[in-house]
Motif scaffolding. Sequence first.
Motif, short mmCIF file in Angstrom:
data_model
loop_
_atom_site.label_atom_id
_atom_site.label_comp_id
_atom_site.label_asym_id
_atom_site.label_seq_id
_atom_site.Cartn_x
_atom_site.Cartn_y
_atom_site.Cartn_z
N ARG A 52 0.83 -1.21 0.00
CA ARG A 52 0.00 0.00 0.00
C ARG A 52 0.87 1.26 0.00
O ARG A 52 0.51 2.25 -0.64
N VAL A 53 1.97 1.22 0.71
CA VAL A 53 2.89 2.36 0.69
C VAL A 53 3.44 2.54 -0.72
O VAL A 53 3.49 3.66 -1.25
N PHE A 54 3.86 1.46 -1.33
CA PHE A 54 4.40 1.51 -2.69
C PHE A 54 3.37 2.07 -3.67
O PHE A 54 3.69 2.92 -4.51
N GLN A 55 2.12 1.63 -3.56
CA GLN A 55 1.08 2.10 -4.48
C GLN A 55 0.84 3.60 -4.32
O GLN A 55 0.66 4.32 -5.32
N ALA A 56 0.84 4.07 -3.08
CA ALA A 56 0.65 5.51 -2.86
C ALA A 56 1.79 6.31 -3.47
O ALA A 56 1.57 7.34 -4.13
N LEU A 57 3.01 5.85 -3.30
CA LEU A 57 4.16 6.55 -3.88
C LEU A 57 4.14 6.49 -5.40
O LEU A 57 4.45 7.47 -6.07
N ASP A 72 10.91 1.92 -10.11
CA ASP A 72 12.15 1.82 -9.34
C ASP A 72 12.24 2.89 -8.26
O ASP A 72 12.68 2.62 -7.14
N LEU A 73 11.81 4.08 -8.60
CA LEU A 73 11.85 5.19 -7.65
C LEU A 73 10.91 4.93 -6.47
O LEU A 73 11.28 5.10 -5.30
N ALA A 74 9.69 4.51 -6.78
CA ALA A 74 8.73 4.21 -5.72
C ALA A 74 9.23 3.07 -4.84
O ALA A 74 9.01 3.07 -3.61
#
Length: 432
Positions: free
Chosen positions: A397-402, A412-414
């Motif tokens: 979920r953190v990755f998706q938000a970023l 890659d950045l996220a």
Amino acid sequence: MSRTTAPSGSGPLKLVVVGGGSTYTPELIDGFARLRDSLPIGELVLVDPAADRLELVGGLARRIFAKQGHPGLITTSTDLDASVQDADAVLLQLRVGGQAARGQDETWPLECGCVGQETTGAGGLAKALRTVPVVLDIAERVRRANPDAWIVDFTNPVGIVTRALQTAGHKAVGLCNVAIGFQRKFAGLLGVAPERIQLDHVGLNHLTWERGVRLDGRDVLPELLENFGPAIAADLELPLSLVRQLGTVPSYYLRYFYEHDNVVAELKVKGSRASEVAAIEKQLLEMYGDPALDEKPELLAKRGGAFYSEAAVNLVASLLGTGSPAGAVQVVNVRNDGTLPFLADDAVIEVPATVGRDGAVPLAVPTVEPLYAGLIAHVTAYEQLALTAALHGSRDRVFQALLAHPLIGQIDLADQLTDRLIAHNREHLAWA
């Protein structure tokens, strides 16, 4: 036993400031003292877990009230549950993790070439993840003490935090000082009383544009840009050519979007704002401990939050029915409910609204141009994902938000930012 919110004219009010040990608080106290006719406070409770800071701030607060002849009682406490009993309104101005966490928010994103800022981008997401669970716990305890109490959120990121509060069914309105800052700035340039200025302010918290500046109902924004364009652009740290081309005044937070790479380069050289603020806070707390000090010091203006007190007094007075006139128009963070038709109803937007005892109702907003609507919609989608991550956790979920954030948006950045965010905030994330 709880009571209902005090009706207009029923007598002095009880207000609670959570995060009362903040160095911001004397700004708020000064406003309470000066504007006591609008907001008759009988008891003001400053709540903070940092007892040492709380006593310094509380002592100055009492001296400010005494100097200005305010009859209200100011108390301090580390006990939230006892403090919010019978409160008419609770103001939230807390910082989970303190300036140390802010310093991290402004540092590790730069390692990935992204802006490091406490409300925007990856740093803003980190602050949301730390803050939302804490604020919801506080709000639930307020509701148990008095379900009729209003909650006013000044805690960043205000839009996400306010949406969390409203989604959980709390009586909450979000407040930011950007709009009142612009109102005062424009009034000063024009040499008129601030009350004569109304803003056509639209967007999300820290993502707004002034599309009109109305002096006694007449739009004077073109005149402002023509006569004072260089000064306005300099304050925004944006090119004058852009401001004049847009024909609007963007919030200074738009610089993180419009000049992202330039800002990153600057931040890598000059370092974080958090270190500067920490130094200011150290000086302020030393000053607050001086028993001869009985007014807010000039140094406080460098801390930020200018005109927060006036905005807070106006909002709380309207919500509790002690201000005038009834149904006053104020810029607040409020549920969308169709105001911006390209957003979901439960999105939280920052626009002028009529504010009264039943809450804040947004005014009608003229069609928002695609140049602004697109970015508003994009950031709103990120904010929804950020709230989901704050409520339910998980790396995915953190990755998706970023990934959804317009300043990131690359796999890659996220991925890199997700790992850094979790590593630097593990102690504040129950699921990590």
